[in-house]
Design a protein around this motif. Structure first.
Motif, PDB file in Angstrom:
ATOM      1  N   LYS A 170       0.863  -1.179   0.000  1.00  0.00           N
ATOM      2  CA  LYS A 170       0.000   0.000   0.000  1.00  0.00           C
ATOM      3  C   LYS A 170       0.902   1.232   0.000  1.00  0.00           C
ATOM      4  CE  LYS A 170      -4.156   1.760   2.005  1.00  0.00           C
ATOM      5  NZ  LYS A 170      -5.368   1.383   2.679  1.00  0.00           N
ATOM      6  N   LYS A 171       0.406   2.320  -0.545  1.00  0.00           N
ATOM      7  CA  LYS A 171       1.168   3.577  -0.608  1.00  0.00           C
ATOM      8  C   LYS A 171       0.673   4.541   0.468  1.00  0.00           C
ATOM      9  CE  LYS A 171       3.002   2.630  -4.795  1.00  0.00           C
ATOM     10  NZ  LYS A 171       4.386   2.308  -4.956  1.00  0.00           N
ATOM     11  N   ASP A 172       1.593   5.359   0.980  1.00  0.00           N
ATOM     12  CA  ASP A 172       1.197   6.405   1.920  1.00  0.00           C
ATOM     13  C   ASP A 172       0.713   7.619   1.126  1.00  0.00           C
ATOM     14  OD1 ASP A 172       3.443   7.825   1.051  1.00  0.00           O
ATOM     15  OD2 ASP A 172       4.604   7.437   2.874  1.00  0.00           O
ATOM     16  N   GLU A 173       0.383   8.725   1.826  1.00  0.00           N
ATOM     17  CA  GLU A 173      -0.173   9.905   1.157  1.00  0.00           C
ATOM     18  C   GLU A 173       0.812  10.580   0.206  1.00  0.00           C
ATOM     19  OE1 GLU A 173       1.322  11.181   5.231  1.00  0.00           O
ATOM     20  OE2 GLU A 173       0.168   9.538   4.423  1.00  0.00           O
TER      21      GLU A 173
ATOM     22  N   ASN B 145       4.709   6.772  -1.314  1.00  0.00           N
ATOM     23  CA  ASN B 145       5.775   5.846  -0.922  1.00  0.00           C
ATOM     24  C   ASN B 145       5.174   4.531  -0.436  1.00  0.00           C
ATOM     25  OD1 ASN B 145       7.848   7.856  -1.297  1.00  0.00           O
ATOM     26  ND2 ASN B 145       7.151   8.773   0.624  1.00  0.00           N
ATOM     27  N   ASP B 146       5.875   3.434  -0.728  1.00  0.00           N
ATOM     28  CA  ASP B 146       5.435   2.129  -0.232  1.00  0.00           C
ATOM     29  C   ASP B 146       5.410   2.105   1.287  1.00  0.00           C
ATOM     30  OD1 ASP B 146       5.212   1.060  -2.769  1.00  0.00           O
ATOM     31  OD2 ASP B 146       7.204   0.132  -2.745  1.00  0.00           O
ATOM     32  N   ILE B 147       4.363   1.518   1.854  1.00  0.00           N
ATOM     33  CA  ILE B 147       4.315   1.283   3.295  1.00  0.00           C
ATOM     34  C   ILE B 147       4.887  -0.115   3.510  1.00  0.00           C
ATOM     35  CG2 ILE B 147       2.851   1.033   5.332  1.00  0.00           C
ATOM     36  CD1 ILE B 147       0.819   2.879   3.923  1.00  0.00           C
TER      37      ILE B 147
END
Length: 154
Positions: free
Chosen positions: A79-82, A85-87
């Motif tokens: 999942k991507k952050d806001e 970037n990859d979490i």
């Protein structure tokens, strides 16, 4: 178990994902589990000695089939952050207890195609009514132990 799998002398950098550490290991889990030389063991998940799991071959095949089917049907990504970037899941965020597993983490799971998604939905529909609220069998499926369902609880 956690201490055995994280022994740096036996498993260099045990918390690092490194599938190549097993590249020269051609033993089955059963062969490794029965190997008298403990340094040749690849894992201790199924116990050791007289406490070795008698159904480990069934568990391994079931895990292989489950993972194969998941990889056939779905794409998995981080999942991507806001900020885009990859979490990255924390490899050290583990549950406590006898069976240690990763804590829940965000991920993106998408069907590889609508045809595969429909196949998964159809298979789920066949078993959904046979599961309780926790996703466990209400009764042992027919043919596993007897010709009739056997209640698992009370």
């Amino acid at each position: 178990m956690q201490a055995l799998h994280n022994n740096e002398a036996h498993f260099p950098n045990p918390r690092t994902f490194n599938p190549s550490r097993y590249a020269a290991d051609f033993q089955s889990s059963s062969e490794a589990a029965h190997n008298a030389d403990f340094s040749k063991r690849d894992q201790y998940t199924f116990g050791a000695g007289r406490r070795l799991c008698q159904g480990m071959h069934i568990a391994e095949r079931s895990l292989f089939l489950a993972m194969s089917r998941l990889l056939w049907a779905f794409d998995f990504s981080m999942k991507k952050d806001e900020f885009g970037n990859d979490i990255v899941p924390d490899a050290d965020a583990l549950t406590d207890g006898v069976l240690v597993r990763p804590e829940a983490f965000p991920a993106v799971v998408t069907p590889r195609s609508e045809k595969k998604a429909e196949a998964v939905r159809a298979e789920w529909a066949k078993v959904e009514g046979k599961l309780d609220g926790r996703g466990q069998w209400k009764r042992v499926p027919e043919g596993m132990f007897s010709k009739e369902y056997v209640p698992l609880v009370g």
